[in-house]
Write an enzyme that holds these catalytic residues in place. Structure first.
Site, short mmCIF file in Angstrom:
data_model
loop_
_atom_site.label_atom_id
_atom_site.label_comp_id
_atom_site.label_asym_id
_atom_site.label_seq_id
_atom_site.Cartn_x
_atom_site.Cartn_y
_atom_site.Cartn_z
N GLU A 1 -1.16 -1.76 -1.16
CA GLU A 1 0.03 -1.59 -0.34
C GLU A 1 0.24 -2.73 0.66
O GLU A 1 -0.68 -3.50 0.95
CB GLU A 1 -0.03 -0.24 0.39
CG GLU A 1 -1.10 -0.14 1.46
CD GLU A 1 -1.67 1.27 1.60
OE1 GLU A 1 -1.73 2.02 0.61
OE2 GLU A 1 -2.10 1.60 2.72
N ASP B 1 -6.38 4.21 -5.77
CA ASP B 1 -5.74 3.78 -4.52
C ASP B 1 -6.69 2.79 -3.84
O ASP B 1 -7.76 3.19 -3.38
CB ASP B 1 -5.54 5.04 -3.67
CG ASP B 1 -4.90 4.77 -2.32
OD1 ASP B 1 -4.70 3.60 -1.97
OD2 ASP B 1 -4.62 5.78 -1.62
N GLU C 1 6.90 3.96 -1.65
CA GLU C 1 6.32 5.01 -0.81
C GLU C 1 7.36 5.66 0.11
O GLU C 1 8.15 4.97 0.76
CB GLU C 1 5.17 4.42 0.02
CG GLU C 1 4.52 5.39 1.00
CD GLU C 1 3.81 6.60 0.36
OE1 GLU C 1 4.42 7.28 -0.48
OE2 GLU C 1 2.64 6.86 0.72
N ASN D 1 5.88 9.27 -5.52
CA ASN D 1 4.73 9.95 -4.92
C ASN D 1 5.16 11.31 -4.39
O ASN D 1 5.74 11.41 -3.31
CB ASN D 1 4.16 9.07 -3.80
CG ASN D 1 2.97 9.71 -3.09
OD1 ASN D 1 2.38 10.66 -3.60
ND2 ASN D 1 2.62 9.19 -1.93
N CYS E 1 -1.59 6.81 6.60
CA CYS E 1 -1.00 7.55 5.49
C CYS E 1 0.47 7.14 5.39
O CYS E 1 1.14 6.97 6.41
CB CYS E 1 -1.12 9.04 5.74
SG CYS E 1 0.01 10.02 4.75
N ASP F 1 -7.32 9.31 6.84
CA ASP F 1 -6.81 8.24 5.96
C ASP F 1 -6.27 7.09 6.82
O ASP F 1 -5.07 6.85 6.87
CB ASP F 1 -5.71 8.85 5.07
CG ASP F 1 -5.16 7.88 4.03
OD1 ASP F 1 -5.80 6.83 3.81
OD2 ASP F 1 -4.10 8.17 3.46
C1 LIG Z 1 -1.04 8.60 -1.97
C2 LIG Z 1 -1.85 8.43 -0.75
O1 LIG Z 1 -1.92 7.07 -0.42
C3 LIG Z 1 -3.28 8.89 -0.98
O2 LIG Z 1 -4.20 8.30 -0.38
O3 LIG Z 1 -3.48 9.85 -1.73
C4 LIG Z 1 -1.31 9.26 0.47
C5 LIG Z 1 -1.06 10.71 0.14
C6 LIG Z 1 -0.88 11.65 1.32
O4 LIG Z 1 -1.44 11.39 2.41
O5 LIG Z 1 -0.25 12.69 1.15
C7 LIG Z 1 -0.07 8.54 0.99
O6 LIG Z 1 1.03 8.81 0.48
O7 LIG Z 1 -0.22 7.70 1.89
MG LIG Z 2 -3.68 6.29 0.15
#
Ligand SMILES: C[C@](O)(C(=O)O)[C@H](CC(=O)O)C(=O)O
Ligand SMILES: [Mg+2]
Length: 292
Positions: A111, A82, A184, A206, A119, A55
């Site tokens: 974001e 997202d 976040e 979250n 992440c 991510d």
């Molecule tokens: C919500 C999030 O952006 C996601 O892509 O699902 C992630 C979730 C995670 O990595 O646990 C995030 O919080 O960045």
């Molecule tokens: Mg995300």
């Protein structure tokens, strides 16, 4: 009713609204039939599950759109998507919003991290200046064609800048037109209460596992002012663990007998798909002269 309108309706009817991550079309169908009112497509989830990538801002608009279309074709629950940082400057963000609307999404969250994002629960995130994020939000809000399409601003600033600065940012994002705020990686009751008292738009909590946030109950979060509770990857993590067990058992034991009881049965699989309705239709339409 438009997808955006359905999402807003779900927010009115559920306090707080639980939003569960559905990594694919079939998961979305299960979530709906189990009784959920809103679903989520995780950016991290698309990167991990559909592309085998971390991510870290490596997936594009089109990569995510494919999964959005698959899910919205199979399930009519309102879908929150997202969109990471929106994938570019003002024109790119406008295109992202229009394409998400066309693909049937109900809501997006964008974001304030730099494009080379991480992440939200990992260290060393970098944030853009507040003015840049305000421009991103204006571009997104200006681009929507359905006024009910829900545009949420996510701030990742708590980790670097602390609570007060994060709330100031959120206020600026709401002034720019954001319909909701994704705070976040905030941690405590006091944090949630501070966000919800300072802002009069819905706040998202979250509740992702193995991150910065405790696994607070929806009732607690509701009392602290959260309007939405997100479980972005919960089912995905469980599915991965289940697959790991099955792959290992098949390799070690030479058969799957030890794990078959943990599997969804063929009938359970078919029930969620409405398989029998398809079969009946097939029989009534084409039975004449076939298999007789
Ligand atoms: C919500 C999030 O952006 C996601 O892509 O699902 C992630 C979730 C995670 O990595 O646990 C995030 O919080 O960045
Ligand atoms: Mg995300």
């Amino acid at each position: 009713m438009s997808a955006g309108k359905k999402f807003r309706q779900a927010l009115v009817n559920n306090k707080p609204l639980q939003i569960v991550g559905t990594i694919n079309a079939y998961s979305a169908m299960m979530a709906k039939q189990i009784g959920h009112q809103a679903i989520y497509l995780s950016g991290g989830g698309v990167a991990n599950a559909s592309y085998g990538l971390p991510d870290l801002g490596m997936t594009s608009l089109n990569d995510v759109l494919v999964d959005v279309q698959r899910i919205t074709s199979a399930c009519d629950l309102p879908l929150l998507v997202d969109i990471d940082t929106g994938w570019g400057g003002a024109f790119n963000i406008a295109k992202t919003v229009r394409d998400m609307e066309k693909a049937g999404a109900a809501a997006v969250h964008m974001e304030d991290q730099v494009a080379q994002k991480r992440c939200g629960h990992r260290p060393n995130k970098e944030i853009v200046p507040v003015e840049e994020m305000v421009d991103r939000i204006k571009a997104a809000v200006d681009a929507r064609t359905d006024p009910d399409f829900f545009i949420m601003a996510r701030t990742d600033s708590f980790a670097q800048e602390g609570l007060d600065a994060a709330i100031e940012r959120a206020k600026a994002y709401v002034a720019a037109g954001a319909d909701g705020i994704f705070a976040e990686a905030i941690k405590t009751e006091a944090h949630y209460r501070a966000f919800s008292q300072a802002l009069d738009v819905p706040i998202l909590a979250n509740i992702t596992e193995f991150g910065q946030t405790e696994l607070w109950n929806k009732q607690q979060l509701g009392e602290w002012g959260a309007a939405m509770v997100l479980y972005p990857l919960s089912a995905f993590r469980a599915m991965n663990k289940a697959a790991e067990m099955v792959y290992s058992a098949i390799l070690t034991d030479g058969d799957q007998k030890a794990v078959v009881d943990s599997m969804q049965t063929r009938m359970e699989l078919y029930d969620y798909l409405g398989y029998h309705d398809y079969e009946q239709k097939l029989d009534s339409l084409f039975a004449e002269g076939k298999n007789k």
